[in-house]
Design an enzyme around this catalytic site. Structure first.
Site, mmCIF file in Angstrom:
data_model
loop_
_atom_site.group_PDB
_atom_site.id
_atom_site.type_symbol
_atom_site.label_atom_id
_atom_site.label_comp_id
_atom_site.label_asym_id
_atom_site.label_seq_id
_atom_site.Cartn_x
_atom_site.Cartn_y
_atom_site.Cartn_z
ATOM 1 N N HIS A 144 55.308 71.441 44.008
ATOM 2 C CA HIS A 144 55.254 70.267 44.877
ATOM 3 C C HIS A 144 55.689 70.610 46.301
ATOM 4 O O HIS A 144 56.336 71.644 46.543
ATOM 5 C CB HIS A 144 56.165 69.159 44.325
ATOM 6 C CG HIS A 144 57.630 69.381 44.594
ATOM 7 N ND1 HIS A 144 58.272 68.830 45.691
ATOM 8 C CD2 HIS A 144 58.574 70.077 43.917
ATOM 9 C CE1 HIS A 144 59.544 69.186 45.681
ATOM 10 N NE2 HIS A 144 59.759 69.940 44.618
ATOM 11 N N CYS A 145 55.347 69.721 47.224
ATOM 12 C CA CYS A 145 55.893 69.755 48.578
ATOM 13 C C CYS A 145 56.389 68.354 48.880
ATOM 14 O O CYS A 145 57.074 67.758 48.055
ATOM 15 C CB CYS A 145 54.893 70.294 49.586
ATOM 16 S SG CYS A 145 53.316 69.400 49.658
ATOM 17 N N ALA A 146 56.065 67.812 50.047
ATOM 18 C CA ALA A 146 56.486 66.446 50.372
ATOM 19 C C ALA A 146 55.428 65.440 49.935
ATOM 20 O O ALA A 146 55.695 64.548 49.139
ATOM 21 C CB ALA A 146 56.778 66.313 51.866
ATOM 22 N N THR A 152 51.011 71.941 48.904
ATOM 23 C CA THR A 152 50.634 71.885 47.484
ATOM 24 C C THR A 152 49.143 72.114 47.315
ATOM 25 O O THR A 152 48.711 72.785 46.367
ATOM 26 C CB THR A 152 51.057 70.529 46.895
ATOM 27 O OG1 THR A 152 52.482 70.444 46.901
ATOM 28 C CG2 THR A 152 50.545 70.346 45.479
#
Length: 258
Positions: A144-146, A152
């Site tokens: 994941h990222c933000a 991602t």
């Protein structure tokens, strides 16, 4: 200037979580329930952590910058039962970009796709390190990222490329995010306001274009740039350390043959 004290995290349900299972790759499809992509799990409700643990989750790959990860920590997936790998694909806050100048520079799918290509090239070794974590995990993996869109999206595209997916399938997976962008932005606004304080510019979705959306053309542009200028994404990954041995281990874990 010092940043104001961090406000309590605004916890909310994940908006961009999905299983890569079923995506066609060379020799079959991605096995269901083994690898997931997501938006920021560190600001998810506790019941999200319980749900993921119930699915056997054992490994988290965090693609956010050090600044983002330090601001929120690991959240509901913090614990000795989860192997955590922090593999930032950007050195600062990335996407949706918190500052106005970044947004204004990435309004078109072409510009976003070129940025993605630069991430893929500059961070190929980091991406391959993430592949090693996927291949070595004793159970399902989540990366994941933000927003679960940009960093991602690049990681997902690389993983699917390594597994032999056609570009159409890679682009189609990326574009699924577009429909949930309003929910993603609603989740992220409190986080970026807290992280950036007075330096956060509220997002103007209508004028921001492709960086606050997920049009298929953005990912298609990245793949085209890599094909035309860098020997394709697979060539980039190979130069970043992807080996036949690691590819084989990924396929053993992730590919369901018919």
């Amino acid at each position: 200037m010092s940043r104001p004290p961090r406000s309590p995290l605004a916890l909310s349900a994940l908006a961009n979580f999905r299983d890569l299972g079923g995506i066609p790759v060379a020799g079959g499809t991605v096995r269901a329930g083994v690898v997931f992509r997501s938006d920021d799990v560190s600001t998810a409700h506790a019941d999200e952590g319980e749900r993921l643990r119930a699915r056997g989750l054992r490994t988290v790959i965090d693609l956010r910058s050090a600044e983002e990860a330090a601001h929120t920590g690991r959240g509901v997936l913090d614990g000795d039962d989860i192997d955590y790998h922090h593999l930032p694909l950007t050195t600062t806050v990335a996407a949706p970009v918190g500052a106005g100048e970044g947004l204004r520079a990435l309004t078109t799918p072409a510009a976003v796709g070129e940025w993605y290509a630069a991430l893929a090239i500059g961070d190929a070794r980091t991406i391959v390190t993430g592949f090693e974590a996927v291949a070595s995990s004793p159970g399902p993996v989540l990366f994941h990222c933000a927003a679960g869109k940009d960093r991602t999206g690049v990681f997902a595209a690389g993983l699917l490329t390594a597994l032999g997916a056609e570009q159409e399938a890679i682009v189609a997976d990326y574009a699924l995010t577009d429909a949930v962008m309003p929910a993603i932005l609603a989740r992220l606004e409190p986080f970026f306001a807290s992280l950036l304080g007075e330096h956060h510019d509220p997002w103007d979705v209508e004028s921001s274009g492709a960086i606050l959306a997920a049009p298929a053309e953005s990912m298609a542009t990245m793949l085209r740039v890599l094909d035309e200028q860098h020997g394709g994404f697979l060539g980039v990954l190979n130069r970043g350390g992807l080996t036949d041995e690691l590819t084989g281990r990924l396929r053993d874990r992730l590919v369901h043959a018919p």
